[in-house]
Design an enzyme around this catalytic site. Sequence first.
Site, PDB file in Angstrom:
ATOM      1  N   TYR A   1       0.614  -0.922   0.284  1.00  0.00           N
ATOM      2  CA  TYR A   1      -0.180   0.081  -0.294  1.00  0.00           C
ATOM      3  C   TYR A   1       0.602   1.167   0.300  1.00  0.00           C
ATOM      4  CZ  TYR A   1      -4.199   2.756   1.368  1.00  0.00           C
ATOM      5  OH  TYR A   1      -5.117   3.257   1.108  1.00  0.00           O
ATOM      6  N   CYS A   2       0.515   1.715  -1.087  1.00  0.00           N
ATOM      7  CA  CYS A   2       1.224   3.683  -0.755  1.00  0.00           C
ATOM      8  C   CYS A   2       2.502   3.499  -1.183  1.00  0.00           C
ATOM      9  CB  CYS A   2       1.096   3.994   0.281  1.00  0.00           C
ATOM     10  SG  CYS A   2       1.592   6.005   0.063  1.00  0.00           S
TER      11      CYS A   2
END
Length: 677
Positions: free
Chosen positions: A413-414
């Site tokens: 994530y990210c």
Amino acid sequence: MSVDREQEPGALRRKKSGRAKPAPEVEGGKVESGKKASAKAARPKPSAKARSAQSAGAGKAAAKAGARRGEKPAPAAPAQSVRTETPLAGVEFGLMAENMAQLVDQGRKALAAAIGSADGGGARSELAASVADATKTLGVVAEYWLAKPDRAAAAQAELYSGLTDIWRQTLRRYTGEEVEPVVEPEPGDKRFSAPEWREIPFFDWLRQSYLLASRWAGEMVDKTEGLDPQTRAKAAFYTRLISSAVSPSNFVPTNPELLRATVEARGENLVRGLKMLAEDISAGGGVLKIRQSDDKKFELGVDLATTPGKVVWRNDVMELIQYAPTTNEVYARPLLITPPWINKFYVLDLNPEKSFVRWAVEQGFTVFIISWINPDESKAEKGFEAYMHEGVLTALDVIEKATGERKVAAAGYCVGGTLLALTLAYMAAKGDDRIDSVTFFATQVDFSAAGDLQVFVDEARLAALDESMAKTGYLEGVKMANAFNMLRPNELIWTYVVNNYMKGVEPAAFDLLYWNSDSTRIPRANHSFYMRSCYLENRITRGEMVMDGVTINLRLVKIPVYEIATKEDHIAPAQSVYRGAKFFGGDVTFVLGGSGHIAGIINPPSKGKYNYLTGGPVKGTLEDWVANAKETKGSWWPHWLKWVTAQAPRKVPARQPGGGKLEIICDAPGEYVRVKA
């Protein structure tokens, strides 16, 4: 009318060599000196308009006297040319930006001296670098419009015309006439929702004038020709930031709702607000940490991060959590999630209704998640390579011990996804194939169009940031939180400034905002590497990134990739995610979800919210891909589930955390996540 150069401030005055000293005043052919000259200098001088009138009057009187004596009038003097240079013509905006930075730094040091702060001396502050950058950037826009007086005049006329229309409309309202507003707020703008903003003509005039002027300022940036994309993005950002700050809704005298609240509470609201302001500055270690949620209403492991599990490994950069199964059988291939370290992992486990972790466990996955350390100064040199080796690669070793499975499905994530992508390329170069499927949530690997965060990245700003981190060994969590808040100033800054510090109202309890304010520190080496290598120099997709001696080549990553971007993401824009997806060497399934960076990813099927688009391979532009994509209502999670389970459908009896082979350290959510920044 241009400004006389001798009247300009020193910072704006153009340098001239050999300037003559002013001559002494002469009257009647005699040099005046002493008290007489001083007294004359002290007399008030008539204005330019008055002097012009006096001169004209004297000229007419002389002409009449001459006519009576039979004299012919003198020929008219040639008309003086009108000066067309603009008031800021010739301004050295670079010098002005430097002076503004020095002004901020001197003010900071003076304030520090007054209150006894330890931050009074030292290198230039990040705020000073920001002010200098804003001054220089907006100066480039100003230079374009002021370079040609007719261009500046046309722009000003457009603004004045709109303001005049608003004033005329206001006058008509004062006579009792019902008229439609000239300009309205954008949908979703709640700053002017109180009825007084419309019902009282004065406040309606104030509201509309502000809205018109702020939109005009934004349009001036859009219409400025010749700007490079980075300068245009920064100019638009600074314009939004300034426009948000000067809104009449932010001040008691110009906000009817605040005026009413202050009168009704006899000022007690301001007292409560000032108390909260002092508490929030103290909580941020001298930097304002705006409270966005009632922190007293949440407790980790009780209200948030409640999915049952155990910490099965701990080292200097992470705790590894394995979650307890809720099904009799589980997929043989475990799932490893690499969250961002800019925030805490439990955004993926907010509560039972919003938890991706709990949902994945219920679908039959053995879920592992990394909980990154909230570092102190002792972890200053923990960079990307340490997070790769002691984080992702160590987690793979631990998972194999706990489950007996060598092959793993991974999700990032990210920035956790960015690290995962680098790790995959590193592993491919080393012949390590333990990860055989990867999912990226709102992840960038190409930073050529990396969105609003790019406005914070340039050499001067990074140099100031490096100097600041050198003192502590890490980036303060509140600074990163404030940077993200500035990307949406109306919603994430000024709404809370007004409600908290002016209305004196405690914010409501909201799990997502509690998580958002539960900030983390970042090691100096890690953050400096990320900012420079990714945002400033975009090394990954240029083939210039090196990790532990290995040049990163994403083309070597040939495993199946699932890439989810979201339409309204300002942190990892869909355009940037789509562009990065083209650099992987294998099959990429690209999906475009609704909403933004958090809500678009944390979108459980039970809510039935938003939609998502699916289509063909990542070729051509994102616009072309969207034009041919298929839209499906609701969450993208079931689509991902079908994709990931089709690759490895084999199931085995459910596994308990540790598998009897690892010592259980503590219950989830662990200890690292509880450390406050």
